[in-house]
Structure formats: structure tokens, C-alpha cells
Design a protein around this motif. Structure first.
Motif, PDB file in Angstrom:
ATOM      1  N   ASP A  38       0.870  -1.082   0.249  1.00 56.36           N
ATOM      2  CA  ASP A  38       0.244  -0.092  -0.048  1.00 56.36           C
ATOM      3  C   ASP A  38       0.837   1.281   0.024  1.00 56.36           C
ATOM      4  N   THR A  39       0.436   2.386  -0.391  1.00 53.15           N
ATOM      5  CA  THR A  39       1.122   3.647  -0.205  1.00 53.15           C
ATOM      6  C   THR A  39       0.432   4.283   0.733  1.00 53.15           C
ATOM      7  N   LEU A  40       1.226   4.972   1.792  1.00 54.16           N
ATOM      8  CA  LEU A  40       0.598   5.363   3.074  1.00 54.16           C
ATOM      9  C   LEU A  40       0.861   6.678   3.082  1.00 54.16           C
ATOM     10  N   THR A  41      -0.260   7.566   3.509  1.00 53.65           N
ATOM     11  CA  THR A  41      -0.518   8.739   3.567  1.00 53.65           C
ATOM     12  C   THR A  41      -0.302   9.524   4.868  1.00 53.65           C
ATOM     13  N   LEU A  42       0.851  10.267   5.156  1.00 48.84           N
ATOM     14  CA  LEU A  42       1.275  10.837   6.574  1.00 48.84           C
ATOM     15  C   LEU A  42       0.811  12.391   6.472  1.00 48.84           C
ATOM     16  N   THR A  43      -0.048  12.513   7.387  1.00 54.75           N
ATOM     17  CA  THR A  43      -0.604  14.137   7.765  1.00 54.75           C
ATOM     18  C   THR A  43      -0.023  14.508   9.062  1.00 54.75           C
ATOM     19  N   PHE A  44       0.979  15.556   8.789  1.00 54.95           N
ATOM     20  CA  PHE A  44       1.321  16.210  10.123  1.00 54.95           C
ATOM     21  C   PHE A  44       0.885  17.411  10.485  1.00 54.95           C
ATOM     22  N   THR A  45       0.626  17.482  11.791  1.00 52.83           N
ATOM     23  CA  THR A  45      -0.382  18.696  12.269  1.00 52.83           C
ATOM     24  C   THR A  45       0.475  19.192  13.560  1.00 52.83           C
ATOM     25  N   GLY A  46       0.557  20.432  13.995  1.00 57.36           N
ATOM     26  CA  GLY A  46       1.023  21.018  15.300  1.00 57.36           C
ATOM     27  C   GLY A  46       2.512  21.217  15.108  1.00 57.36           C
ATOM     28  N   PHE A  47       3.003  21.331  13.957  1.00 52.62           N
ATOM     29  CA  PHE A  47       4.660  21.345  14.059  1.00 52.62           C
ATOM     30  C   PHE A  47       5.079  23.099  13.729  1.00 52.62           C
ATOM     31  N   PRO A  48       6.068  23.498  14.004  1.00 54.01           N
ATOM     32  CA  PRO A  48       6.560  24.860  13.627  1.00 54.01           C
ATOM     33  C   PRO A  48       6.273  25.168  12.122  1.00 54.01           C
ATOM     34  N   PRO A  49       5.985  26.456  11.973  1.00 55.98           N
ATOM     35  CA  PRO A  49       5.748  26.593  10.562  1.00 55.98           C
ATOM     36  C   PRO A  49       6.975  26.770   9.958  1.00 55.98           C
ATOM     37  N   ILE A  50       6.893  26.488   8.431  1.00 57.38           N
ATOM     38  CA  ILE A  50       8.147  26.528   7.498  1.00 57.38           C
ATOM     39  C   ILE A  50       9.194  25.734   8.118  1.00 57.38           C
ATOM     40  N   THR A  51       8.972  24.692   8.346  1.00 53.66           N
ATOM     41  CA  THR A  51      10.349  23.940   8.969  1.00 53.66           C
ATOM     42  C   THR A  51      10.310  22.477   8.429  1.00 53.66           C
ATOM     43  N   GLN A  52      11.481  22.164   8.087  1.00 51.54           N
ATOM     44  CA  GLN A  52      11.659  20.948   7.237  1.00 51.54           C
ATOM     45  C   GLN A  52      11.574  19.594   8.703  1.00 51.54           C
ATOM     46  N   ILE A  53      11.003  18.494   8.057  1.00 52.84           N
ATOM     47  CA  ILE A  53      10.536  17.380   8.672  1.00 52.84           C
ATOM     48  C   ILE A  53      11.552  16.229   8.052  1.00 52.84           C
ATOM     49  N   LEU A  54      12.337  15.570   8.886  1.00 52.16           N
ATOM     50  CA  LEU A  54      12.912  14.301   8.518  1.00 52.16           C
ATOM     51  C   LEU A  54      12.310  13.213   9.251  1.00 52.16           C
ATOM     52  N   LEU A  55      12.089  12.025   8.114  1.00 51.86           N
ATOM     53  CA  LEU A  55      11.496  10.916   8.863  1.00 51.86           C
ATOM     54  C   LEU A  55      12.386   9.615   9.130  1.00 51.86           C
ATOM     55  N   TRP A  56      11.929   9.266   9.958  1.00 48.74           N
ATOM     56  CA  TRP A  56      12.881   7.806  10.369  1.00 48.74           C
ATOM     57  C   TRP A  56      12.235   6.761  10.655  1.00 48.74           C
ATOM     58  N   TRP A  57      12.483   5.592  10.219  1.00 46.17           N
ATOM     59  CA  TRP A  57      11.814   4.226  10.042  1.00 46.17           C
ATOM     60  C   TRP A  57      12.235   3.167  11.366  1.00 46.17           C
ATOM     61  N   ASP A  58      11.516   2.933  12.356  1.00 50.76           N
ATOM     62  CA  ASP A  58      11.943   2.108  13.434  1.00 50.76           C
ATOM     63  C   ASP A  58      13.104   2.747  13.966  1.00 50.76           C
ATOM     64  N   LYS A  59      13.080   3.764  14.277  1.00 48.29           N
ATOM     65  CA  LYS A  59      14.416   4.321  14.827  1.00 48.29           C
ATOM     66  C   LYS A  59      14.131   5.821  15.438  1.00 48.29           C
ATOM     67  N   THR A  60      14.684   5.872  16.775  1.00 51.26           N
ATOM     68  CA  THR A  60      14.641   7.392  17.247  1.00 51.26           C
ATOM     69  C   THR A  60      16.180   7.816  17.332  1.00 51.26           C
ATOM     70  N   PRO A  61      16.139   8.918  16.537  1.00 51.92           N
ATOM     71  CA  PRO A  61      17.268   9.755  16.432  1.00 51.92           C
ATOM     72  C   PRO A  61      17.910  10.554  17.699  1.00 51.92           C
ATOM     73  N   THR A  62      19.102  10.564  17.832  1.00 51.68           N
ATOM     74  CA  THR A  62      19.799  11.063  19.104  1.00 51.68           C
ATOM     75  C   THR A  62      20.259  12.501  18.741  1.00 51.68           C
ATOM     76  N   SER A  63      20.197  12.950  17.349  1.00 49.40           N
ATOM     77  CA  SER A  63      20.208  14.375  16.965  1.00 49.40           C
ATOM     78  C   SER A  63      19.539  14.498  15.548  1.00 49.40           C
ATOM     79  N   LEU A  64      19.548  15.526  15.056  1.00 50.83           N
ATOM     80  CA  LEU A  64      18.728  15.872  14.011  1.00 50.83           C
ATOM     81  C   LEU A  64      19.145  15.101  12.813  1.00 50.83           C
TER      82      LEU A  64
END
Length: 704
Positions: A38-64
Motif C-alpha cells: 500500500d501507499t501510506l498517506t502521512l498527515t502532519f499537524t502542530g509542527f513549527p511553521p516553515i520547518t523541514q521534517i525528517l522521517l525515520w523508520w523504526d529508529k529514534t534519532p539522538t540528533s537531528l
């Protein structure tokens, strides 16, 4: 209004910097749960405006960025309200263990003016691919012996000037036939599901074009495709001649630019005239060399040939030659001036490269006549087929590739289907689907498994509904966190398990340097293009996406597997072409699927391309000559004259006497005698056939 927006943004950023938790970031995933394809649709809300988001799969990053690990490669930027939307499919997750099960998507983002980063997470449950359901696990027991069935493979002479097809049951070996060609002439073997036929692709008398051939239980060698020409059809007992001329391809016009480097010699004639052109009557083994009528004319000369004493019939004449061509490319050369400053200069370079020209054309031979063919122009292109794989006992899938000048520049590479005795069907189109260069068909589920250039990985499609069903299963042109951060360039040579539930493939490391091979032996040098395919053997559950590495060869030292892995009938073992010395030698190695342990089935250093069948015995003949002339001898017999069992072209009392001996059991008929002597078409020769032939011999009956 603008001042109000600026004030709102300023307040937003100040609050975010003081209290990141004041903004409740959320990620909504739909559908959830979702199928692996399937193709997943991700909807993001409540984030800072005009900000880049990086996605991680099965991992919690320790830095950006958390390098050297890699985030999911997507560019996601929130809008003025702190919202965004993104699509995520299997190709986006190709560098991760995107398997059926529970996963977590993490979004990291920079908190403005703080230098710190925030995180938001969402759970995702992936289900097996649609239409697959739960698949049976792979066998968990290993052994140090052959698991059963029959294994066919190629065994070549040490000088690589001949290649044999052999079959083993793990204890004894039977030689089916031999061809006086280099092993790289062949491209894959495939055993029909019922074990009665073996298909292979080879370049025989239509070089550089290749074709798919089938050898069956009668020893008959059939040419399935007709690239470069079809086998002849004999129509009579007389003979005639074929005479004609061939011209090389027209000379490309030089650009007129002066080359800074020039290894091409005379730029006015960028194509070197060939010394001779090989001309073949396809399917007969009859070959000659056409020579120029006036060598001083260079590329304007006509190369003449003649065939004498050719049986009446319809033929294809194939002509081919190899020469050199001047190719152009630009390069940048950096130098340093007197003051030490670098200077870059773009220059035009002309260099010599190999070129192949070929053409095929029909010719009809009539008794006592000379068939004259006008001078025909060769073209600088080639077309070759490979990797035949059975969909059922009558249908083969294969790859047809084509290009120009030499085999390094593939222009098209498509899937075709060939049903024995029927018209060929093109399944994929390079322009529409991209190049497809490997294929494995499953008789169990009717699906095709192939390497797709468009996704840089393996894909699956239904043969009966190719257009709508193509779906990627692996894609590895990226750093893989699932495999310890190793960089892989591609997954290649896919192979279906017998039950159509799992696949095996060769995975190659992009950082691997190609092992060197000494050019002193031309026969071994011909193996060099295959060296780059050395890799490790992996297996994959198609439904769940779970992968397992079976081997860990020293690839850098030239050890590894090449070509298609071959599953045993019970799925417990996989046979591969194994080399320990960068293809200086090759053997058949058996790998246990349970734990990756392995052993050599052959130790002669000259065996390759295994293919397994579940059949306990084989009806295939022994010691036949796998040669183009077999097509002429077996497949294209002269027209049968009813009643003429001695082959003298007429019906006499001698024929009646032979039939009488056969009818009372004193003589066994040949296939030709059975075809001619069974005049009442009862399937056997009896006294009634002998009586009818005798009546025809004395003029009392017409056996038309």
C-alpha cells in the motif's frame, strides 16, 4: 495584514523556543493497518511553521541527522500553519526492513532559535502483500548431501572451446549433449515443469543475435525465437545455389572538429572496413566468408558470397562482422598555469571501440537455379535474447535486448512470451516500463519476477495481467541499515522457489572493486564481463518482505556466486555457480537454506549455470550434438512421399517388400519409414500398408 502575520509568527516561534511541548505535534497514518504494497498517506499537524521534517523508520534519532545513519529520503516542509502531508510507499522504505509487522515512524524537526530538535512518533502496522496471505516457512533442517530431484548444468572444456549439458541425481552424471562453443555463448538454463524439456538461450549461427532453443526427450533441438533468422523449410530433393553481395554500414560523417586526442586514425573513415563478413545459412551449419570484390574501395566495396549444392527450400541468410569504430566523447582536462592556478579545458576525444554489424534476409532455393541476391547493407546493431524461464510446459518467458555498435550500450530490454508453435508476444516496453534485464517465471503462481531498471531493484507482476500488477519487492540502491550500513548497488538474478512463495537472488556490493583478471588467456578473458556480477545469496519471503542472507563470501577476493540461484524441489537447498578466484574456475555449490552451510557438488572447476527439477528421472537423450546443424537434420526433414520407404524418390516393389518385412516383425522401421509407410494413417505399419504400396508400384492405386 502583513504586520499581523509577522507578529503571529514571531509569537509562535518565541513560544516554541520556550515551550516546545505547547505545540502538540501529531502524525496521522492512513491506511493503518496497511498492506506491505500500500501507499501510506502521512498527515502532519502542530509542527513549527516553515520547518523541514525528517522521517525515520523504526529508529529514534539522538540528533537531528544522526549520521552515519540515513533517514527516509523525502523533503517535507510544513506550511504557515505547521501542517504538511507526504506519501510513503515501498520504494521509499527500500533501505529499511519494510516487513509485515509493527513499526514506528518518527519525525524529527529543528526547534527554531534553540539549536535543539523535537520528535513526534506514530505507530504503523504492515500486513502481508495483498493476495499472498501467510506463507509456509522455509525448511529448518540442513544436510551435507544432495536433497533429491535432478540438477542440470553446463560443463565446459578446460580450454573453453566446447560446452556440455549434463544432468546429475547427486550420485551419477549423464551427459545430454555437447556444443563446440564457449560457455558464455549460453545464457541460462530452464527445465520445464514436467522435466521433459530444457530451454536455453545461446548465440550460435546468428551471431551477434541470440535465440531461445529447446531440447526435448526425442533429442530434437528446436529454435523457439528467430532473431537473425529462422530454420529452413526443405521443399524438395533437388539442389540449387545462392549468390549475393553484402555492403557494410554507411560511414558516419565526422564532426569536423579537431580532436585533442585522436586514436582513430583516418577521421574521414570513422568505421574500419571489415576484412571479411561471415555468412551463414541459418539452421544448417553451412557457413562461408564473404570477401570484398575490390578492397581498395573500403566501405564502398561489396562483399561477395556463394553457396552451392543447397537443397531446395526456404532459408534465412545471416551475415555479421566485427570491426572498429571511431567514437566521440568530451572530457575535462585540468592543468595548472605558471602561477599555480588550475585551468580546466573541455576537449573532444575520439577513440576506437568494437563494432558489430549484422543483417538477415530470406532466400528461396529452386532445383538447378542460382538465387541472386542484390547487395544488401548491414547495419551496426545487435539483438540478443536470454534468461528463458518456463511459465508452463508450453510457454517460455524471456528477455530480448538490443543496442547499437557494441553490447555495452543496451537500448532496449523487454519481456517476451513464447508459446511453442505460436506467435511471440511482447509483454513489456522499455519506453513505457523501463529496461528489464533478468527474469524468473513461476509455473505455480503464474507470476514473473524480474529486475526493473526503473526502480533499481526486483519486481513481481502477473504474466496474465502485466500492466496492472507490476509491484516492487526489493530495491537496494541506497545504504541499508538492515544490513549493517553496507552499500549495495543492486539485487540481481532472481529465482522463484518451486512453490512460488519465496525468492532467491544475488546481492552485490557497490563498494566492491572488480577483481583483476589476467588478459593472457583470451578464453578466460571472455568471462570478464561476468565478474562484476559476483555476490552473495539472499532469500526473501515475498508476502512479508523478510530477508535472510545465506552466504558471506569474500567478494573482494573474487569469491562468490554468479548467475541464477536454483532451488531444490523441497526448498531446502539452493544451487549456485560458485567461484573462488574471480571466474578463473567455477563449480556447482549447494547451499542449505536453513543455516547457509554449503558444499561443492562438483570440483572440476568447469561447471556452471545449475537448474533443478523435481522429476525423479529424465527422458532426455544422451550424447546428442547441440549444434545449429541439428535444426537442419532433425527439425526440417524433406517432404515425405507416401509409400517411398527407401527414400529413392519413387514408389516401387522394393518399398512394398520393406514394408512386408516390417509388418511381420523382421525389420524395425525408422521414423522416416514410419511416416512414409503408414499409408492408411493407423499409427503402425501392417500388411495392408504393404499391399497398398504394391498396388501403387504396379499402377493400380494412387497414394496421394
Amino acid at each position: 495584514m502583513k504586520n499581523t502575520a509577522r507578529l503571529f509568527l514571531t509569537v509562535f516561534l518565541v513560544v516554541a523556543s520556550v515551550c516546545p511541548a505547547c505545540f502538540a505535534q501529531s502524525i496521522q497514518v492512513t491506511p493503518n493497518p496497511a498492506a506491505l504494497d500500500d501507499t501510506l498517506t502521512l498527515t502532519f499537524t502542530g509542527f513549527p511553521p516553515i520547518t523541514q521534517i525528517l522521517l525515520w523508520w523504526d529508529k529514534t534519532p539522538t540528533s537531528l541527522f544522526d549520521l552515519p545513519n540515513i533517514f527516509i529520503t523525502q523533503s517535507i516542509v510544513t506550511d504557515a500553519t505547521g501542517s504538511a502531508q507526504a506519501k510513503l510507499d515501498y520504494l521509499s522504505l527500500r533501505v529499511y526492513p519494510a516487513t509485515a509487522g509493527d513499526h514506528v515512524i518518527t519525525a524529527s524537526f529543528l526547534i527554531p532559535f534553540t539549536g535543539s530538535f523535537g520528535l513526534a512518533q506514530a505507530p504503523v502496522r504492515l500486513l502481508p502483500r495483498k493476495g499472498w496471505g501467510a506463507l509456509p516457512p522455509l525448511p529448518q533442517t540442513s544436510r551435507n548431501s544432495f536433497s533429491g530431484g535432478l540438477l542440470a548444468y553446463l560443463n565446459y572444456a578446460p580450454d573453453r572451446k566446447s560446452t556440455s549439458l549434463e544432468i546429475t541425481n547427486g550420485q551419477s552424471v549423464v551427459r545430454i549433449g555437447t556444443a563446440n562453443v564457449h560457455p558464455v555463448t549460453f545464457s541460462g538454463l530452464s527445465w520445464s515443469p514436467d522435466g521433459t524439456k530444457i530451454a536455453f538461450s545461446a548465440t550460435f549461427d546468428t551471431d551477434p543475435e541470440g535465440n531461445v532453443y529447446v531440447i526435448d526427450s526425442s533429442g530434437r533441438l528446436s529454435q523457439v525465437t528467430s532473431y537473425g533468422g529462422a530454420p529452413p523449410r526443405i521443399t524438395g530433393r533437388g539442389t540449387g545455389s545462392i549468390e549475393g553481395g553484402i555492403r557494410p554500414a554507411p560511414t558516419p560523417e565526422p564532426s569536423g572538429q579537431q580532436a585533442a586526442e585522436d586514436t582513430c586514425g583516418d577521421l574521414r573513415n570513422r568505421l574500419e572496413p571489415p576484412k571479411g563478413i561471415k555468412v551463414t545459412l541459418v539452421g544448417t551449419g553451412i557457413t562461408t566468408i564473404a570477401l570484398p570484390d575490390n578492397p581498395n574501395l573500403g566501405l564502398n566495396a561489396t562483399y561477395r558470397f556463394r553457396f552451392n549444392d543447397v537443397p531446395e527450400g526456404e532459408y534465412w541468410v545471416h551475415a555479421s562482422y566485427s570491426t572498429t569504430v571511431c567514437q566521440e566523447h568530451t572530457t575535462t582536462k585540468t592543468t595548472v598555469d605558471s602561477e599555480g592556478n588550475p585551468r580546466s579545458t573541455t576537449i573532444l576525444v575520439r577513440r576506437q571501440a568494437g563494432a558489430t554489424g549484422s543483417i538477415s534476409f530470406p532466400a528461396v532455393v529452386r532445383a538447378g537455379q542460382v538465387t541472386q541476391l542484390d547487395p544488401i547493407e548491414c547495419v551496426l546493431l545487435w539483438r540478443i535474447v536470454g534468461d528463458p524461464s518456463w511459465l508452463d510446459n508450453q510457454t517460455l518467458a524471456y528477455i530480448a535486448r538490443g543496442g547499437v555498435f557494441d553490447r555495452s550500450g543496451i537500448a532496449v530490454s523487454d519481456i517476451w512470451l513464447a508459446r511453442l508453435g505460436a506467435q511471440l508476444v511482447q509483454l513489456s516496453n522499455t519506453v513505457k516500463h523501463g529496461k528489464i534485464t533478468r527474469i524468473s517465471a513461476s509455473p505455480t503462481n503464474g507470476k514473473l519476477l524480474f529486475y526493473a531498471d526503473s526502480i533499481s531493484g526486483l519486481a513481481v507482476a502477473d504474466a496474465a495481467n502485466f500492466e496492472a500488477s507490476a509491484n516492487p519487492v526489493t530495491s537496494s540502491l541506497a545504504i541499508s541499515t538492515a544490513t549493517g550500513g553496507k552499500l549495495y548497488i543492486l539485487d540481481d538474478f532472481p529465482s522463484w522457489a518451486p512453490d512460488g512463495t519465496h525468492i532467491a537472488f544475488i546481492r552485490r556490493n557497490a563498494l566492491l572493486l572488480t577483481p583483476e583478471m589476467s588478459p593472457s588467456d583470451p578464453n578466460k578473458l571472455a568471462m570478464m564481463p561476468i565478474i562484476a556480477t559476483i555476490g552473495d545469496v539472499w532469500v526473501k519471503n515475498v508476502a512479508t518482505g523478510e530477508e535472510k542472507q545465506l552466504t558471506n563470501f569474500n567478494l573482494q577476493a573474487g569469491e562468490g556466486a554468479v548467475w541464477y540461484p536454483a532451488w531444490s524441489p523441497d526448498r531446502s537447498q539452493i544451487a549456485v555457480t560458485y567461484t573462488k578466484d574471480a571466474l578463473q574456475s567455477t563449480d556447482i555449490r549447494i547451499i542449505n537454506v536453513a543455516d547457509g552451510s554449503s558444499f561443492n557438488l562438483t570440483n572440476n572447476g568447469t561447471s556452471m549455470m545449475p537448474v533443478w527439477t523435481a522429476a525423479g528421472t529424465t527422458a532426455l537423450p544422451q550424447n546428442v550434438q547441440i549444434d545449429p546443424s541439428r535444426l537442419f537434420e532433425v527439425q526440417t526433414q524433406p517432404q515425405v512421399v507416401r509409400g517411398d520407404v527407401n527414400g529413392d524418390g519413387k514408389v516401387t516393389t522394393a518399398d512394398a517388400l520393406i514394408l512386408l518385412r516390417i509388418a511381420v516383425g523382421l525389420q524395425q522401421p525408422t521414423q522416416q519409414q514410419l511416416a512414409a509407410g503408414d499409408v492408411d494413417r493407423s499409427g503402425k505399419i501392417d500388411v495392408r500398408d504393404a499391399v497398398r504400396v504394391l498396388r501403387a508400384a504396379v499402377g493400380l492405386e494412387n497414394l496421394v
